[in-house]
Design a protein around this motif. Structure first.
Motif, PDB file in Angstrom:
ATOM      1  N   PRO A 224     -42.260  11.787 -10.352  1.00 26.61           N
ATOM      2  CA  PRO A 224     -44.196  11.346 -10.572  1.00 26.61           C
ATOM      3  C   PRO A 224     -44.580  11.969 -11.825  1.00 26.61           C
ATOM      4  O   PRO A 224     -45.692  11.739 -12.589  1.00 26.61           O
ATOM      5  N   VAL A 225     -43.414  12.132 -12.932  1.00 22.96           N
ATOM      6  CA  VAL A 225     -43.390  12.585 -14.454  1.00 22.96           C
ATOM      7  C   VAL A 225     -43.981  10.470 -14.839  1.00 22.96           C
ATOM      8  O   VAL A 225     -44.612  10.526 -15.559  1.00 22.96           O
ATOM      9  N   THR A 226     -42.486   9.881 -14.483  1.00 22.41           N
ATOM     10  CA  THR A 226     -43.200   8.182 -14.853  1.00 22.41           C
ATOM     11  C   THR A 226     -44.143   7.573 -14.476  1.00 22.41           C
ATOM     12  O   THR A 226     -45.486   7.079 -14.463  1.00 22.41           O
TER      13      THR A 226
ATOM     14  N   ALA B 184     -38.134  31.370 -12.960  1.00 21.35           N
ATOM     15  CA  ALA B 184     -39.400  31.297 -11.819  1.00 21.35           C
ATOM     16  C   ALA B 184     -39.067  29.915 -10.301  1.00 21.35           C
ATOM     17  O   ALA B 184     -38.444  28.880 -10.742  1.00 21.35           O
ATOM     18  N   ILE B 185     -39.196  30.482  -9.704  1.00 19.88           N
ATOM     19  CA  ILE B 185     -39.336  29.421  -8.212  1.00 19.88           C
ATOM     20  C   ILE B 185     -40.080  28.386  -8.594  1.00 19.88           C
ATOM     21  O   ILE B 185     -40.829  28.214  -7.467  1.00 19.88           O
ATOM     22  N   VAL B 186     -39.809  27.117  -9.217  1.00 22.29           N
ATOM     23  CA  VAL B 186     -40.421  26.182  -8.831  1.00 22.29           C
ATOM     24  C   VAL B 186     -39.705  24.916  -8.807  1.00 22.29           C
ATOM     25  O   VAL B 186     -38.545  24.736  -8.884  1.00 22.29           O
ATOM     26  N   HIS B 187     -40.274  23.410  -7.879  1.00 22.99           N
ATOM     27  CA  HIS B 187     -39.636  22.576  -8.619  1.00 22.99           C
ATOM     28  C   HIS B 187     -39.414  22.031  -9.171  1.00 22.99           C
ATOM     29  O   HIS B 187     -39.490  21.961 -10.089  1.00 22.99           O
TER      30      HIS B 187
ATOM     31  N   LEU C 177     -42.823  17.906 -14.414  1.00 19.32           N
ATOM     32  CA  LEU C 177     -44.011  17.606 -14.600  1.00 19.32           C
ATOM     33  C   LEU C 177     -44.881  18.784 -15.911  1.00 19.32           C
ATOM     34  O   LEU C 177     -46.200  18.298 -16.834  1.00 19.32           O
ATOM     35  N   ALA C 178     -43.736  20.161 -15.727  1.00 17.99           N
ATOM     36  CA  ALA C 178     -44.593  20.959 -16.781  1.00 17.99           C
ATOM     37  C   ALA C 178     -44.878  20.103 -18.507  1.00 17.99           C
ATOM     38  O   ALA C 178     -45.146  20.629 -19.366  1.00 17.99           O
ATOM     39  N   THR C 179     -43.177  19.090 -19.073  1.00 10.85           N
ATOM     40  CA  THR C 179     -43.236  18.536 -20.178  1.00 10.85           C
ATOM     41  C   THR C 179     -44.883  17.591 -20.342  1.00 10.85           C
ATOM     42  O   THR C 179     -45.338  17.851 -21.812  1.00 10.85           O
TER      43      THR C 179
ATOM     44  N   ARG D  59     -50.849  16.453  -9.316  1.00  8.99           N
ATOM     45  CA  ARG D  59     -50.076  17.461  -7.927  1.00  8.99           C
ATOM     46  C   ARG D  59     -49.511  16.357  -6.737  1.00  8.99           C
ATOM     47  O   ARG D  59     -48.666  16.859  -6.221  1.00  8.99           O
ATOM     48  N   ASP D  60     -49.436  15.115  -7.929  1.00 10.11           N
ATOM     49  CA  ASP D  60     -48.379  14.302  -7.537  1.00 10.11           C
ATOM     50  C   ASP D  60     -47.274  13.802  -7.091  1.00 10.11           C
ATOM     51  O   ASP D  60     -47.108  13.901  -8.550  1.00 10.11           O
TER      52      ASP D  60
END
Length: 351
Positions: free
Chosen positions: A27-29, A135-138, A144-146, A155-156
């Motif tokens: 997702p990041v790429t 935190a419970i984060v996938h 993606l937060a970076t 959201r993809d």
């Protein structure tokens, strides 16, 4: 420092981690490729993630970090740093926790360096993202937060894994897939034994599924001996392909499967790129952080008081002696879930 996005022409994404982490960086790429369609995008990975990176369609070049000991491998380290600086990156992102990624971003000489504030990495970065530990984060959302300092949100979180024509041809030479009955792929072992289910459970599952489906046991070369022992214990109810397929060939096989059953391992993440539903067995790791997320996937998880213990200091390195969280998953539940998923499977066309 404000990121001048119109000046970003060459990007380095650093994920010196496991195969699964590299797959979950898709997702990041994709988001970077969408935001900077004309930019050159390189990925720096460890040998464990190299093959997965080479199947990412959004990457222009894969660089492999082969330094295992900075004191002993100084010439390799100097060569790596010189090569990174020669590329003249405008932007470097370290999307995995730890200080190694941020430090390599700094050593690359990139003007903009993004990553997490965990484990002392902040001092190497120009733009710091708060870590999400606890935190419970996938994992895919965490990476993606970076991108937040770039103003990129999405959201993809879908996975894409490219299959090359030669891999399909090679697979055809190794495996004959006849669609006269369902094809079930099974990845029974992880590189970390505490993630493994019981031999008795796998045996019951294989013997039950083999009555109506064709079952293939998958894994790497290291998993071949235990896979062979499992096949023998199950009365050869499944065919063994562990150690004989590349990751790309495994992906090509996944594209033709009707169901994939697995523990928490790299191929589980690769399977998210293909239509077949995934039945995943979880214990030491949290399925909401590492598990499959599509509506037709199923996770079986029987947490204990200590679950999930993955990377908890009090259980590091894996002090649990009985792996009760995996042992408590009943074979009957796995069999019922597998049969139910096969009954509502879509009709797949051969690639």
């Amino acid at each position: 420092m404000i990121v001048e996005r119109d000046q970003i022409r060459k990007i380095l994404l650093i994920i010196v981690a496991h195969m699964g982490d590299v797959v979950l960086a898709t997702p990041v790429t994709r988001a970077l490729r969408s935001a900077f369609p004309a930019a050159v995008l390189h990925m720096l990975v460890s040998p464990l993630g190299e093959e997965a990176a080479r199947h990412n369609p959004f990457i222009n070049k894969t660089i492999v970090y082969t330094v295992t000991n900075w004191e002993k491998d100084r010439s390799l380290l100097r060569k790596l740093i010189a090569g990174l600086q020669q590329e003249q990156y405008d932007l470097a992102l370290a999307s995995h926790y730890g200080s190694l990624g941020p430090m390599l971003a700094w050593l690359s000489g990139a003007k903009y360096r993004l990553g997490f504030d965990a484990d002392g990495g902040a001092k190497f970065l120009t733009h710091v993202v708060p870590s999400l530990r606890g935190a419970i984060v996938h994992e895919s959302e965490k990476q993606l937060a970076t991108l937040e300092p770039l103003g990129i949100t999405t959201r993809d979180t879908g996975i894409v894994f490219a299959i090359y024509p030669e891999e399909v041809r090679n697979l055809r030479q190794k495996v004959t897939v006849i669609h006269d009955r369902p094809l079930v792929l099974i990845c029974p072992f992880s590189s970390h034994s505490h993630k493994d289910w019981t031999i008795a459970g796998w045996t019951s599952l294989l013997q039950s599924l083999a009555q109506t489906a064709r079952c293939f046991l998958l894994g790497g070369q290291k998993e071949l001996p235990p896979v062979q022992r499992l096949a023998a214990a199950a009365g050869n109810a499944a065919e063994v392909f562990a150690g004989s397929l590349t990751l790309g060939e495994t992906a090509a096989l996944m594209a033709e499967a009707d169901l994939i059953i697995t523990v928490d391992t790299g191929p589980m993440h690769v399977a998210q790129a293909f239509p077949a539903p995934v039945l995943a067995l979880f214990g030491p790791t949290h399925p909401q952080v590492w598990g499959p997320r599509r509506p037709h996937d199923v996770v079986l998880y029987r947490p204990q008081e200590c679950s999930p213990c993955w990377q908890k200091a009090e259980y590091w390195p894996y002090k649990c002696g009985n792996h009760a969280c995996m042992e408590q998953i009943p074979a009957a539940d796995v069999i019922q879930a597998a049969k139910s998923m096969l009954q509502r499977r879509p009709t797949l066309q051969p690639i």
